[in-house]
Design a protein around this motif. Structure first.
Motif, mmCIF file in Angstrom:
data_model
loop_
_atom_site.group_PDB
_atom_site.id
_atom_site.type_symbol
_atom_site.label_atom_id
_atom_site.label_comp_id
_atom_site.label_asym_id
_atom_site.label_seq_id
_atom_site.Cartn_x
_atom_site.Cartn_y
_atom_site.Cartn_z
ATOM 1 N N LEU A 1 34.321 25.781 45.818
ATOM 2 C CA LEU A 1 35.554 25.698 45.521
ATOM 3 C C LEU A 1 36.056 26.770 46.763
ATOM 4 C CD1 LEU A 1 38.462 25.223 44.425
ATOM 5 C CD2 LEU A 1 38.220 27.044 42.787
ATOM 6 N N SER A 2 35.537 27.843 47.052
ATOM 7 C CA SER A 2 35.934 28.750 47.927
ATOM 8 C C SER A 2 35.748 28.024 49.487
ATOM 9 C CB SER A 2 34.910 29.969 47.703
ATOM 10 O OG SER A 2 34.750 30.851 48.841
ATOM 11 N N VAL A 3 34.408 27.481 49.529
ATOM 12 C CA VAL A 3 34.161 26.939 50.597
ATOM 13 C C VAL A 3 35.322 25.938 51.161
ATOM 14 C CG1 VAL A 3 32.744 25.359 52.044
ATOM 15 C CG2 VAL A 3 31.722 27.180 50.605
ATOM 16 N N VAL A 4 35.727 24.929 50.200
ATOM 17 C CA VAL A 4 36.547 23.903 50.390
ATOM 18 C C VAL A 4 38.009 24.666 50.738
ATOM 19 C CG1 VAL A 4 37.784 21.934 49.376
ATOM 20 C CG2 VAL A 4 35.369 22.092 49.024
ATOM 21 N N THR A 5 38.571 25.301 50.038
ATOM 22 C CA THR A 5 39.859 26.169 49.962
ATOM 23 C C THR A 5 40.022 27.123 50.977
ATOM 24 O OG1 THR A 5 39.527 27.634 48.134
ATOM 25 C CG2 THR A 5 40.471 25.372 47.770
ATOM 26 N N GLY A 6 38.955 27.616 51.514
ATOM 27 C CA GLY A 6 38.908 29.030 52.307
ATOM 28 C C GLY A 6 39.287 30.074 51.421
ATOM 29 N N LEU A 7 39.501 30.076 50.191
ATOM 30 C CA LEU A 7 39.882 31.244 49.470
ATOM 31 C C LEU A 7 38.598 32.117 49.555
ATOM 32 C CD1 LEU A 7 41.775 29.549 46.724
ATOM 33 C CD2 LEU A 7 42.761 30.938 48.376
ATOM 34 N N HIS A 8 38.664 33.489 49.652
ATOM 35 C CA HIS A 8 37.777 34.367 49.398
ATOM 36 C C HIS A 8 36.838 34.376 48.196
ATOM 37 C CE1 HIS A 8 35.056 37.992 49.675
ATOM 38 N NE2 HIS A 8 35.613 37.959 51.119
ATOM 39 N N LEU A 9 35.618 34.231 48.173
ATOM 40 C CA LEU A 9 34.595 34.105 47.001
ATOM 41 C C LEU A 9 34.978 35.047 46.003
ATOM 42 C CD1 LEU A 9 32.639 32.528 45.603
ATOM 43 C CD2 LEU A 9 30.611 33.655 46.710
ATOM 44 N N ALA A 10 35.028 36.552 46.301
ATOM 45 C CA ALA A 10 35.307 37.404 45.429
ATOM 46 C C ALA A 10 36.748 37.206 44.935
ATOM 47 C CB ALA A 10 35.528 38.633 46.270
ATOM 48 N N GLU A 11 37.596 36.728 45.464
ATOM 49 C CA GLU A 11 39.047 36.305 44.750
ATOM 50 C C GLU A 11 39.006 35.050 44.105
ATOM 51 O OE1 GLU A 11 43.509 35.697 46.546
ATOM 52 O OE2 GLU A 11 41.860 34.646 47.769
ATOM 53 N N VAL A 12 38.024 34.226 44.227
ATOM 54 C CA VAL A 12 38.053 32.788 43.131
ATOM 55 C C VAL A 12 37.036 33.405 42.303
ATOM 56 C CG1 VAL A 12 36.516 30.828 43.036
ATOM 57 C CG2 VAL A 12 37.881 31.448 45.183
ATOM 58 N N ARG A 13 36.134 34.239 42.222
ATOM 59 C CA ARG A 13 35.431 34.791 41.148
ATOM 60 C C ARG A 13 36.253 35.547 40.315
ATOM 61 N NH1 ARG A 13 29.764 36.372 44.002
ATOM 62 N NH2 ARG A 13 28.717 34.358 43.876
ATOM 63 N N SER A 14 37.198 36.470 40.719
ATOM 64 C CA SER A 14 38.021 37.000 40.025
ATOM 65 C C SER A 14 39.543 36.773 40.036
ATOM 66 C CB SER A 14 37.925 38.602 40.084
ATOM 67 O OG SER A 14 36.648 39.200 40.109
ATOM 68 N N PRO A 15 39.897 35.573 39.659
ATOM 69 C CA PRO A 15 41.157 34.966 39.747
ATOM 70 C C PRO A 15 42.233 35.636 39.188
ATOM 71 C CG PRO A 15 39.922 33.755 38.228
ATOM 72 C CD PRO A 15 39.100 34.687 38.575
ATOM 73 N N SER A 16 43.339 35.206 39.512
ATOM 74 C CA SER A 16 44.544 36.025 38.732
ATOM 75 C C SER A 16 45.713 34.794 39.014
ATOM 76 C CB SER A 16 45.048 37.224 39.529
ATOM 77 O OG SER A 16 46.229 37.677 38.993
ATOM 78 N N ASP A 17 46.595 34.773 38.111
ATOM 79 C CA ASP A 17 47.906 34.158 38.412
ATOM 80 C C ASP A 17 49.167 34.981 39.001
ATOM 81 O OD1 ASP A 17 47.163 31.681 37.396
ATOM 82 O OD2 ASP A 17 47.287 32.590 35.213
ATOM 83 N N PHE A 18 48.624 36.373 39.491
ATOM 84 C CA PHE A 18 49.581 36.785 40.309
ATOM 85 C C PHE A 18 49.403 36.403 41.618
ATOM 86 C CE2 PHE A 18 48.847 39.991 37.126
ATOM 87 C CZ PHE A 18 49.846 40.709 36.921
ATOM 88 N N PRO A 19 50.714 36.617 42.500
ATOM 89 C CA PRO A 19 50.721 35.874 43.735
ATOM 90 C C PRO A 19 49.913 36.594 44.612
ATOM 91 C CG PRO A 19 52.949 37.188 43.249
ATOM 92 C CD PRO A 19 51.869 36.939 41.926
ATOM 93 N N HIS A 20 49.532 36.044 45.677
ATOM 94 C CA HIS A 20 48.744 36.390 46.691
ATOM 95 C C HIS A 20 49.266 37.281 47.556
ATOM 96 C CE1 HIS A 20 45.144 33.043 46.604
ATOM 97 N NE2 HIS A 20 45.704 33.685 45.366
ATOM 98 N N VAL A 21 48.681 38.388 48.090
ATOM 99 C CA VAL A 21 49.120 39.304 49.002
ATOM 100 C C VAL A 21 49.204 38.952 50.317
ATOM 101 C CG1 VAL A 21 48.712 41.577 50.155
ATOM 102 C CG2 VAL A 21 48.255 41.312 47.731
ATOM 103 N N GLY A 22 48.279 38.045 50.820
ATOM 104 C CA GLY A 22 48.351 37.231 52.161
ATOM 105 C C GLY A 22 48.810 35.710 51.993
ATOM 106 N N THR A 23 47.864 34.899 52.632
ATOM 107 C CA THR A 23 48.226 33.446 52.507
ATOM 108 C C THR A 23 47.048 32.977 51.467
ATOM 109 O OG1 THR A 23 46.220 33.032 54.076
ATOM 110 C CG2 THR A 23 48.608 33.708 55.156
ATOM 111 N N TYR A 24 47.297 31.788 51.400
ATOM 112 C CA TYR A 24 46.717 30.811 50.423
ATOM 113 C C TYR A 24 45.546 30.185 51.176
ATOM 114 C CZ TYR A 24 49.689 32.178 46.627
ATOM 115 O OH TYR A 24 50.460 32.985 45.691
ATOM 116 N N ALA A 25 45.031 30.643 52.310
ATOM 117 C CA ALA A 25 43.786 30.209 53.184
ATOM 118 C C ALA A 25 44.277 28.715 53.427
ATOM 119 C CB ALA A 25 42.576 30.461 52.814
#
Length: 276
Positions: free
Chosen positions: A30-54
Motif C-alpha cells: 500500500l505504501s509503494v502504490v500510494t507513495g505514503l511513507h511506510l511508517a505513516e501507513v504502519r501507524s495510521p491515524s484519522d487525523f489530517p496529514h501535516v503535508g500532502t497525501y503523496a
C-alpha cells in the motif's frame, strides 16, 4: 479500481477498502502504490496529514477535499486547530476518540465501510440498528488496529473472523437518546462548510459568554462543573483563540451545562462568520 470515499467513511477505513478492492494485502505494498511513507501507513491515524497525501489523490482518482473529509480535518478546523500543529490537535481530541477499531456488525454488512463516527467514544451505539458498538473482535476477543496487514474491511486481522456476524447487545433507550444527539452534532462538525469555518471558533466564544451570563453562572461555577482551572473557561470565551488547555470534551461539557447543542452553536457562528 477507484472507489470513492463514502459519506462519513474514515480515512483508515477508506485506505483499507481501496486496498482490498485492488488486491493489496500488505501495508508495504500500500505504501509503494500510494507513495505514503511506510511508517505513516504502519501507524495510521484519522487525523489530517501535516503535508500532502503523496500520490493518493492520483491513485484513487479522488479530490483532496474528499480525502480530507474522511479525516477529522473539518472538525478540527472549526475549533481553530490546523494541520500545522498535529500534537495540539491530538491533545484537543485525546479524551474523545478511541485507540482501537469500534464497529457495528450490521453496518458493515449493510454498507461495507468503516465510519469515522465510530472513532468517537461518545458514540456508544449505532443509531440505525439500535445495538451497542463492539470494541473488539467478536471471535477472538482482540482489540483491532485501524489499519493492518490483511487489509480487509470486514475481517479481523488476527483470526480472519467475519466481523459482520459478530453478536451484539441491544442498546438501552437512554443510550440511544444520548447517541442520537451525538450523532447529529458530529455529522455537522465533521462536514465541510466552506471557507468560513476556519474562523468560526471566534464566534463561539461570545455565545458561550452570553449564555453563561444569562444563566447567571460565574466563571468559578463553570470551572467547578468542568473540573478545570478558571483560565480554561476564559480561553473558551476568548475571541483571541487563546490556548489554555481547553479540549473538545470541555466544549462539549460546557455546551451541555448551558443546555445547548454544539451543532446549534456552530450553525449560529457560521452565519455570523459569513456576515462579517
Amino acid at each position: 479500481v477507484h472507489p470513492q470515499p463514502l459519506p462519513l467513511e474514515s480515512y483508515t477505513g477508506y485506505l483499507t477498502r481501496l486496498a482490498e478492492v485492488n488486491g493489496i494485502r500488505r501495508l508495504n505494498q500500500l505504501s509503494v502504490v500510494t507513495g505514503l511513507h511506510l511508517a505513516e501507513v504502519r501507524s495510521p491515524s484519522d487525523f489530517p496529514h501535516v503535508g500532502t497525501y503523496a500520490r493518493l489523490p492520483q491513485v484513487a482518482a479522488c479530490s483532496l477535499e474528499h480525502i480530507q473529509a474522511t479525516t477529522l480535518y473539518y472538525l478540527l478546523r472549526k475549533f481553530g486547530r490546523t494541520t500545522n500543529a498535529p500534537n495540539m490537535s491530538k491533545h484537543f481530541l485525546k479524551e474523545s476518540i478511541g485507540s482501537h477499531l469500534r464497529y457495528c456488525p450490521s453496518c458493515l454488512e449493510a454498507h461495507g465501510f468503516i465510519s469515522l463516527l465510530w472513532r468517537f467514544l461518545c458514540m456508544e451505539a449505532c443509531p440505525q440498528h439500535g445495538v451497542e458498538l463492539l470494541t473488539e473482535c467478536g471471535h477472538c476477543g482482540q482489540p483491532m488496529p485501524f489499519l493492518s496487514n490483511g487489509l480487509r474491511v470486514s475481517h479481523c486481522p488476527y483470526c480472519q473472523g467475519d466481523l459482520r456476524i459478530c453478536k451484539t447487545s441491544r442498546a438501552s433507550e437512554t443510550m440511544m437518546r444520548r447517541t442520537q444527539v451525538w450523532h447529529d452534532d458530529l455529522v455537522f462538525l465533521l462536514a465541510p462548510h466552506g471557507s468560513d469555518d476556519c474562523n468560526v471558533i471566534q464566534h463561539i466564544a461570545p455565545q458561550l459568554l452570553w449564555h453563561r451570563q444569562q444563566n447567571q453562572y460565574s466563571l468559578e461555577d463553570v470551572a467547578a462543573y468542568l473540573s478545570v482551572p478558571i483560565y480554561t473557561i476564559q480561553g473558551m470565551e476568548s475571541q483571541a483563540r487563546a490556548r489554555r488547555g481547553e479540549t473538545f470534551t470541555h466544549y462539549v461539557q460546557y455546551a451541555q451545562h448551558l443546555n445547548l447543542r454544539l451543532s446549534y452553536l456552530f450553525s449560529q457562528a457560521l452565519q455570523q462568520s459569513k456576515q462579517t
